[in-house]
Design an enzyme around this catalytic site. Structure first.
Site, PDB file in Angstrom:
ATOM      1  N   HIS A 175      -0.263 -16.596   5.062  1.00 58.93           N
ATOM      2  CA  HIS A 175      -0.058 -15.310   5.730  1.00 58.93           C
ATOM      3  C   HIS A 175      -1.359 -14.610   6.103  1.00 58.93           C
ATOM      4  O   HIS A 175      -1.390 -13.402   6.289  1.00 58.93           O
ATOM      5  CB  HIS A 175       0.796 -14.409   4.839  1.00 58.93           C
ATOM      6  CG  HIS A 175       2.126 -15.015   4.516  1.00 58.93           C
ATOM      7  ND1 HIS A 175       3.083 -15.249   5.480  1.00 58.93           N
ATOM      8  CD2 HIS A 175       2.648 -15.459   3.351  1.00 58.93           C
ATOM      9  CE1 HIS A 175       4.144 -15.801   4.906  1.00 58.93           C
ATOM     10  NE2 HIS A 175       3.901 -15.941   3.626  1.00 58.93           N
ATOM     11  N   PRO A 221       0.774  -1.219   0.000  1.00 60.56           N
ATOM     12  CA  PRO A 221       0.000   0.000   0.000  1.00 60.56           C
ATOM     13  C   PRO A 221       0.805   1.269   0.000  1.00 60.56           C
ATOM     14  O   PRO A 221       1.630   1.509   0.861  1.00 60.56           O
ATOM     15  CB  PRO A 221      -0.801  -0.080   1.296  1.00 60.56           C
ATOM     16  CG  PRO A 221      -0.534  -1.403   1.860  1.00 60.56           C
ATOM     17  CD  PRO A 221       0.726  -1.882   1.274  1.00 60.56           C
ATOM     18  N   GLU A 222       0.501   2.086  -0.945  1.00 63.39           N
ATOM     19  CA  GLU A 222       0.761   3.504  -0.811  1.00 63.39           C
ATOM     20  C   GLU A 222      -0.592   4.089  -0.430  1.00 63.39           C
ATOM     21  O   GLU A 222      -1.592   3.368  -0.354  1.00 63.39           O
ATOM     22  CB  GLU A 222       1.282   4.083  -2.140  1.00 63.39           C
ATOM     23  CG  GLU A 222       2.748   3.766  -2.378  1.00 63.39           C
ATOM     24  CD  GLU A 222       3.591   5.025  -2.599  1.00 63.39           C
ATOM     25  OE1 GLU A 222       3.105   6.115  -2.261  1.00 63.39           O
ATOM     26  OE2 GLU A 222       4.722   4.904  -3.097  1.00 63.39           O
ATOM     27  N   ARG A 247      15.736  22.836   6.215  1.00 60.44           N
ATOM     28  CA  ARG A 247      16.138  21.471   5.887  1.00 60.44           C
ATOM     29  C   ARG A 247      17.205  21.439   4.818  1.00 60.44           C
ATOM     30  O   ARG A 247      16.990  21.885   3.695  1.00 60.44           O
ATOM     31  CB  ARG A 247      14.934  20.668   5.426  1.00 60.44           C
ATOM     32  CG  ARG A 247      13.903  20.502   6.504  1.00 60.44           C
ATOM     33  CD  ARG A 247      13.158  19.207   6.305  1.00 60.44           C
ATOM     34  NE  ARG A 247      12.425  18.869   7.503  1.00 60.44           N
ATOM     35  CZ  ARG A 247      12.388  17.661   8.018  1.00 60.44           C
ATOM     36  NH1 ARG A 247      13.068  16.692   7.449  1.00 60.44           N
ATOM     37  NH2 ARG A 247      11.682  17.423   9.093  1.00 60.44           N
ATOM     38  N   ARG A 270       4.960  -9.992   5.010  1.00 56.60           N
ATOM     39  CA  ARG A 270       6.166  -9.496   5.684  1.00 56.60           C
ATOM     40  C   ARG A 270       5.915  -9.096   7.129  1.00 56.60           C
ATOM     41  O   ARG A 270       6.853  -8.872   7.883  1.00 56.60           O
ATOM     42  CB  ARG A 270       6.757  -8.323   4.890  1.00 56.60           C
ATOM     43  CG  ARG A 270       7.329  -8.779   3.560  1.00 56.60           C
ATOM     44  CD  ARG A 270       7.855  -7.624   2.755  1.00 56.60           C
ATOM     45  NE  ARG A 270       9.114  -7.116   3.286  1.00 56.60           N
ATOM     46  CZ  ARG A 270       9.824  -6.159   2.689  1.00 56.60           C
ATOM     47  NH1 ARG A 270       9.400  -5.617   1.574  1.00 56.60           N
ATOM     48  NH2 ARG A 270      10.937  -5.750   3.216  1.00 56.60           N
TER      49      ARG A 270
END
Length: 272
Positions: free
Chosen positions: A91, A2-3, A152, A110
Site C-alpha cells: 500500500h 490519524p486523528e 442545533r 484503505r
DNA sequence: CTTTGCACCTGTTGGC
DNA sequence: TGCCAACAGGTGCAAA
C-alpha cells in the site's frame, strides 16, 4: 490512523527535512485515492522548492513556490522517510523525492486519503474554504461553541465532530473530551449551557494538546522509523472501554452508536 | 440551513 | 481451519 494529534506529529516530523528542499520527482504508483491523483503532478512539482509545511484541520499543506501540495491521511494513511533500497510494500502508493536525498513515502491501505495540488493561495481550495475554527487557536472557545450550538437539535457529539463548528475533533477525542467535561454524548447541542460549552471547549483543547505532547515524546521518530502511531500505546478514559469500569467512579462504561460511529461514555459521570 | 445516511476501501477480529 | 459479518482513526456529498 490519524486523528489531529497524529497529523500534527507527522507535520512536525517532516517539516525540517522538507523545508528548503527542492522536489526532484513524485512517483505515483497508485493514483486511486479518494480523489484521483493528478496525472501531471510530477511535471508540476519537479524543481519546486518547499517553503514550509503547514496544517489546516487534518490537511497537511506542503507549501511550494507555485502552490501547495495538500495531503490528507484519511483513515489509514501515514507518511515516513525511507531510503532508496527500502522495499515497496503493498500500500505504498506515492514517493516524494527531494534533492537533499530524503524520500517521503505515503502509505494508505484503505485509500481514503488524498493528495491534491492547488495553485496559488491554498486556503482558496474548495475543501478548505468552509472549515470552522482550529481547536487549538484563539478562534475557538466556549462562547464560539455556545453560539454554534444554539440552533442545533442534534447530539453534541455529532456537533463537535462537524467541521463547520470546529475542525480536527475525531471520534476518539470527541468521546474523551465529553467525558472530561462531564457531558453525555447524546445531549442535544442546544441544551448545553454557556458554562458547559466553556468546559467542553476547554477539554477539547486539553485532550488534543496532551495527545500531541505525548505523540511528540513517544512518537518522535515514528515518521522515519516505525510508523506505528500512538493509539496502541495510549490509554483512554472511555474510548474502547465498553463494559469496563469507569476510571473515575467505577460505573460500567457504555457503548452506543451515533452517526454510524461508536460512542463511549460513563452514565454516572456524564448524566443525560 | 440543519440533519441523516451513504459512499469510498482494506484489514482485523470474533463468532460459528 | 474456514467463512462471514461487523467494525475500524475520516469526511465529502446527496437527499430529505
Amino acid at each position: 490512523m490519524p486523528e489531529l494529534p497524529e497529523v500534527e506529529t507527522t507535520r512536525r516530523g517532516i517539516q525540517n527535512q522538507l523545508t528548503g528542499a527542492r522536489i526532484s520527482a513524485i512517483v505515483v504508483r497508485n493514483p486511486a485515492l479518494r480523489w484521483p491523483v493528478a496525472p501531471d503532478l510530477d511535471a508540476i512539482l519537479r524543481g519546486q522548492r518547499i517553503l514550509d509545511v503547514g496544517r489546516r484541520a487534518k490537511y497537511l499543506l506542503i507549501e511550494c513556490e507555485q502552490g501547495t501540495l495538500i495531503i490528507h491521511l484519511g483513515m489509514s494513511g501515514s507518511l515516513r522517510f525511507v531510503t532508496a533500497d527500502t522495499p515497496i510494500e503493498k500500500h505504498d502508493h506515492i514517493d516524494l523525492l527531494l534533492d537533499n536525498g530524503h524520500i517521503l513515502r505515503y502509505r494508505d491501505p484503505r485509500r481514503f486519503g488524498a493528495v491534491l495540488w492547488q495553485y496559488g493561495p491554498v486556503l482558496l481550495h474548495p475543501l478548505l474554504t468552509k472549515l470552522g475554527p482550529e481547536p487549538l487557536s484563539d478562534a475557538f472557545d466556549g462562547s464560539v461553541l455556545f453560539d454554534a450550538t444554539r440552533k442545533r437539535g442534534s447530539a453534541i457529539k455529532l456537533t463537535i465532530m462537524d467541521n463547520h463548528v470546529v475542525v480536527g475533533v475525531g471520534n476518539i477525542y470527541a468521546n474523551e473530551a465529553l467525558f472530561h467535561a462531564g457531558i453525555a454524548p447524546t445531549r442535544s447541542a442546544r441544551s448545553l449551557t454557556a458554562e458547559e460549552c466553556g468546559r467542553l471547549a476547554a477539554e477539547i483543547r486539553t485532550v488534543l494538546t496532551r495527545a500531541i505532547a505525548a505523540g511528540g515524546s513517544t512518537l518522535r521518530d515514528f515518521v522515519d522509523a516505525i510508523g506505528k502511531p500512538g493509539y496502541f500505546q495510549q490509554s483512554y478514559f472511555v474510548y474502547g472501554r465498553s463494559e469496563q469500569a469507569c476510571l473515575r467512579c467505577g460505573s460500567v462504561i457504555r457503548q452506543i452508536r451515533q452517526g454510524q460511529r461508536s460512542s463511549f461514555f460513563c452514565p454516572h459521570c456524564q448524566p443525560c
